[in-house]
Scaffold this motif. Structure first.
Motif, PDB file in Angstrom:
ATOM      1  N   GLY A 141      -0.349  62.698 -29.708  1.00  0.00           N
ATOM      2  CA  GLY A 141      -1.079  61.642 -29.021  1.00  0.00           C
ATOM      3  C   GLY A 141      -0.203  60.826 -28.101  1.00  0.00           C
ATOM      4  O   GLY A 141      -0.601  60.463 -26.989  1.00  0.00           O
ATOM      5  N   ARG A 145      -0.446  60.418 -23.977  1.00  0.00           N
ATOM      6  CA  ARG A 145      -0.483  59.125 -23.276  1.00  0.00           C
ATOM      7  C   ARG A 145       0.627  59.030 -22.239  1.00  0.00           C
ATOM      8  O   ARG A 145       0.429  58.507 -21.135  1.00  0.00           O
ATOM      9  CB  ARG A 145      -0.379  57.976 -24.290  1.00  0.00           C
ATOM     10  CG  ARG A 145      -1.677  57.680 -25.015  1.00  0.00           C
ATOM     11  CD  ARG A 145      -1.529  56.509 -25.956  1.00  0.00           C
ATOM     12  NE  ARG A 145      -0.987  56.917 -27.234  1.00  0.00           N
ATOM     13  CZ  ARG A 145      -0.268  56.135 -28.032  1.00  0.00           C
ATOM     14  NH1 ARG A 145       0.046  54.910 -27.658  1.00  0.00           N
ATOM     15  NH2 ARG A 145       0.172  56.578 -29.192  1.00  0.00           N
ATOM     16  N   GLU A 163      -8.688  67.696 -19.970  1.00  0.00           N
ATOM     17  CA  GLU A 163      -8.740  67.300 -21.382  1.00  0.00           C
ATOM     18  C   GLU A 163      -7.884  66.049 -21.635  1.00  0.00           C
ATOM     19  O   GLU A 163      -6.935  66.069 -22.422  1.00  0.00           O
ATOM     20  CB  GLU A 163      -8.281  68.446 -22.283  1.00  0.00           C
ATOM     21  CG  GLU A 163      -9.083  69.719 -22.147  1.00  0.00           C
ATOM     22  CD  GLU A 163     -10.536  69.550 -22.587  1.00  0.00           C
ATOM     23  OE1 GLU A 163     -10.835  68.637 -23.389  1.00  0.00           O
ATOM     24  OE2 GLU A 163     -11.384  70.319 -22.105  1.00  0.00           O
ATOM     25  N   THR A 165      -8.285  63.332 -23.315  1.00  0.00           N
ATOM     26  CA  THR A 165      -8.272  62.695 -24.638  1.00  0.00           C
ATOM     27  C   THR A 165      -7.907  63.676 -25.748  1.00  0.00           C
ATOM     28  O   THR A 165      -8.046  63.350 -26.929  1.00  0.00           O
ATOM     29  CB  THR A 165      -9.638  62.053 -24.940  1.00  0.00           C
ATOM     30  OG1 THR A 165     -10.674  63.045 -24.821  1.00  0.00           O
ATOM     31  CG2 THR A 165      -9.931  60.928 -23.964  1.00  0.00           C
ATOM     32  N   LEU A 168      -5.884  62.601 -29.055  1.00  0.00           N
ATOM     33  CA  LEU A 168      -5.878  61.151 -29.211  1.00  0.00           C
ATOM     34  C   LEU A 168      -6.794  60.714 -30.348  1.00  0.00           C
ATOM     35  O   LEU A 168      -7.839  61.329 -30.591  1.00  0.00           O
ATOM     36  CB  LEU A 168      -6.318  60.472 -27.914  1.00  0.00           C
ATOM     37  CG  LEU A 168      -5.477  60.733 -26.664  1.00  0.00           C
ATOM     38  CD1 LEU A 168      -5.970  59.881 -25.510  1.00  0.00           C
ATOM     39  CD2 LEU A 168      -3.998  60.466 -26.930  1.00  0.00           C
ATOM     40  N   THR A 173      -8.647  57.123 -27.581  1.00  0.00           N
ATOM     41  CA  THR A 173      -9.674  57.774 -26.754  1.00  0.00           C
ATOM     42  C   THR A 173     -10.524  56.729 -26.051  1.00  0.00           C
ATOM     43  O   THR A 173     -10.805  56.834 -24.849  1.00  0.00           O
ATOM     44  CB  THR A 173     -10.556  58.674 -27.635  1.00  0.00           C
ATOM     45  OG1 THR A 173      -9.765  59.748 -28.151  1.00  0.00           O
ATOM     46  CG2 THR A 173     -11.718  59.250 -26.829  1.00  0.00           C
ATOM     47  N   ARG A 174     -10.940  55.720 -26.787  1.00  0.00           N
ATOM     48  CA  ARG A 174     -11.732  54.647 -26.174  1.00  0.00           C
ATOM     49  C   ARG A 174     -10.948  53.956 -25.071  1.00  0.00           C
ATOM     50  O   ARG A 174     -11.503  53.621 -24.016  1.00  0.00           O
ATOM     51  CB  ARG A 174     -12.150  53.641 -27.249  1.00  0.00           C
ATOM     52  CG  ARG A 174     -13.030  52.512 -26.724  1.00  0.00           C
ATOM     53  CD  ARG A 174     -13.372  51.533 -27.825  1.00  0.00           C
ATOM     54  NE  ARG A 174     -14.236  50.469 -27.334  1.00  0.00           N
ATOM     55  CZ  ARG A 174     -14.590  49.404 -28.039  1.00  0.00           C
ATOM     56  NH1 ARG A 174     -14.180  49.288 -29.290  1.00  0.00           N
ATOM     57  NH2 ARG A 174     -15.358  48.483 -27.525  1.00  0.00           N
ATOM     58  N   HIS A 177     -10.999  56.131 -22.016  1.00  0.00           N
ATOM     59  CA  HIS A 177     -12.324  56.050 -21.390  1.00  0.00           C
ATOM     60  C   HIS A 177     -12.459  54.767 -20.556  1.00  0.00           C
ATOM     61  O   HIS A 177     -12.984  54.801 -19.433  1.00  0.00           O
ATOM     62  CB  HIS A 177     -13.417  56.081 -22.453  1.00  0.00           C
ATOM     63  CG  HIS A 177     -13.612  57.419 -23.079  1.00  0.00           C
ATOM     64  ND1 HIS A 177     -14.514  57.664 -24.087  1.00  0.00           N
ATOM     65  CD2 HIS A 177     -13.012  58.627 -22.837  1.00  0.00           C
ATOM     66  CE1 HIS A 177     -14.463  58.929 -24.441  1.00  0.00           C
ATOM     67  NE2 HIS A 177     -13.561  59.534 -23.692  1.00  0.00           N
ATOM     68  N   THR A 195     -13.279  68.754 -19.143  1.00  0.00           N
ATOM     69  CA  THR A 195     -13.330  68.448 -20.558  1.00  0.00           C
ATOM     70  C   THR A 195     -14.247  69.409 -21.292  1.00  0.00           C
ATOM     71  O   THR A 195     -15.235  69.887 -20.744  1.00  0.00           O
ATOM     72  CB  THR A 195     -13.798  66.991 -20.795  1.00  0.00           C
ATOM     73  OG1 THR A 195     -13.853  66.734 -22.200  1.00  0.00           O
ATOM     74  CG2 THR A 195     -15.170  66.740 -20.185  1.00  0.00           C
ATOM     75  N   ASN A 197     -15.311  68.168 -24.157  1.00  0.00           N
ATOM     76  CA  ASN A 197     -16.040  67.148 -24.897  1.00  0.00           C
ATOM     77  C   ASN A 197     -17.285  66.769 -24.091  1.00  0.00           C
ATOM     78  O   ASN A 197     -17.228  65.939 -23.181  1.00  0.00           O
ATOM     79  CB  ASN A 197     -15.144  65.932 -25.131  1.00  0.00           C
ATOM     80  CG  ASN A 197     -15.782  64.900 -26.044  1.00  0.00           C
ATOM     81  OD1 ASN A 197     -17.010  64.778 -26.102  1.00  0.00           O
ATOM     82  ND2 ASN A 197     -14.959  64.157 -26.749  1.00  0.00           N
ATOM     83  N   GLU A 200     -18.334  63.159 -24.128  1.00  0.00           N
ATOM     84  CA  GLU A 200     -17.456  62.394 -23.245  1.00  0.00           C
ATOM     85  C   GLU A 200     -17.924  62.510 -21.797  1.00  0.00           C
ATOM     86  O   GLU A 200     -17.996  61.508 -21.065  1.00  0.00           O
ATOM     87  CB  GLU A 200     -16.032  62.913 -23.391  1.00  0.00           C
ATOM     88  CG  GLU A 200     -14.999  62.261 -22.506  1.00  0.00           C
ATOM     89  CD  GLU A 200     -13.597  62.767 -22.818  1.00  0.00           C
ATOM     90  OE1 GLU A 200     -12.840  62.042 -23.488  1.00  0.00           O
ATOM     91  OE2 GLU A 200     -13.264  63.900 -22.398  1.00  0.00           O
TER      92      GLU A 200
END
Length: 314
Positions: A141, A145, A163, A165, A168, A173-174, A177, A195, A197, A200
């Motif tokens: 993670g 970042r 991708e 996030t 994370l 993740t929040r 976003h 992504t 996700n 997401e």
């Protein structure tokens, strides 16, 4: 660049021997947009990013990115774009701060701004306390970042995130976003988001494109794609228990509806058009049915994605 065309491709294609990775891609993306690029592994997403950044040359077709031709202006273009790859490479022997300072130099960040910009990004991504440690000791993670911070070092106008996030935790993740939304809404930057996700993508993206084996199957806002793919919805109703027989009798007049009783006061019906819902509710109410809750069961972007995938597979 808001509302101006930032990316435009015409019949953009890339072949690797007999394999077509990107097949006649027509795409237009405007400034300030968060565009989601969806597809399975091998659908052509990463190849498209490389074509748009001038890392690969197309086999056919054309692209214009920030007004430049990626084939001719690749090095110049890459000073104005930021790229986060799905598996970003970082130098494990260097500290987090050293990784960022090296790339600040490569990206042409003015020397007078390097320290403040690096410190700013370390703070944004909550890496300040670990900035003096070697990256080899970072968690997945933390590495993600740091790689995202690296992609933003030179304040690019156009940001490609593959991708972003991955790896994370929910809090991080929040945070990402919120950052993506701020970069678009407040700073007018354009984001090209790849992504897997789908939730997401539905939450963040203004528009999405669905790729399958190099071809763009569909493009539009998540709401547009849902309505294009699913003409009919399911609908849950909660009525007064005493009115359940009356409600069922009224609904039996609609031959196209499939009606299911969930309990003594809840009904689920399948096969209703969105535009028909107000009339149906008005009819039930006029007949004396007391309605306490109306809940359309909207398909999700994930439902659309799998429906398109299945259709393409067939």
């Amino acid at each position: 660049m808001a509302n101006q065309t930032v990316i435009e491709t015409h019949q953009l294609s890339r072949h690797f021997g007999t394999v077509t990775a990107v097949d006649q891609l027509d795409l237009t993306i405007t400034g300030g947009e968060i565009f989601g690029f969806l597809g399975h592994n091998g659908a052509g997403k990463t190849t498209t990013i490389r074509l748009l950044n001038g890392v690969l040359a197309p086999s056919a077709g054309t692209a214009r990115v920030l007004g430049m031709d990626p084939v001719v202006d690749g090095p110049k273009l890459r000073y104005h774009t930021g790229v986060l790859t799905e598996t970003p490479s970082l130098d494990d022997r260097l500290t987090g701060r050293e990784n960022l300072r090296i790339y600040a130099d490569l990206f042409g960040v003015p020397i007078a701004k390097v320290s403040s910009r690096v410190d700013e990004l370390l703070g944004i991504f909550e890496l300040t306390e670990r900035a003096a440690e070697r990256v080899g000791g970072y968690s997945k993670g933390m590495r993600q970042r740091l790689a995202l911070a690296r992609a933003l070092l030179h304040e690019p106008e156009l940001i490609f995130l593959d991708e972003p996030t991955a790896g994370l935790d929910p809090v991080a993740t929040r945070h990402v976003h919120q950052l993506i939304t701020r970069l678009s809404r407040e700073e007018g930057r354009t984001l090209f988001l790849c992504t897997h996700n789908l939730e997401e993508a539905q939450q963040l993206c203004d528009r999405v494109g669905v790729m399958e084996h190099g071809r763009l199957l569909a493009i539009g806002t998540p709401a547009e794609l849902i309505r294009q793919t699913y003409k009919l919805l399911s609908l849950d109703l909660e009525v007064a228990a005493a009115d359940l027989p009356l409600a069922l009798a009224q609904l039996s007049r609609y031959s196209t509806l499939q009606v299911q009783t969930l309990n003594h006061e809840q009904i689920r019906m399948h096969g209703i058009a969105r535009d028909a819902i107000p009339e149906l509710i008005a009819t039930l109410s006029a007949a004396g049915v007391h309605i306490y809750r109306v809940n359309p069961r909207e398909p999700s972007l994930a439902d659309v994605y799998f429906a398109l995938h299945e259709e393409a597979t067939r």
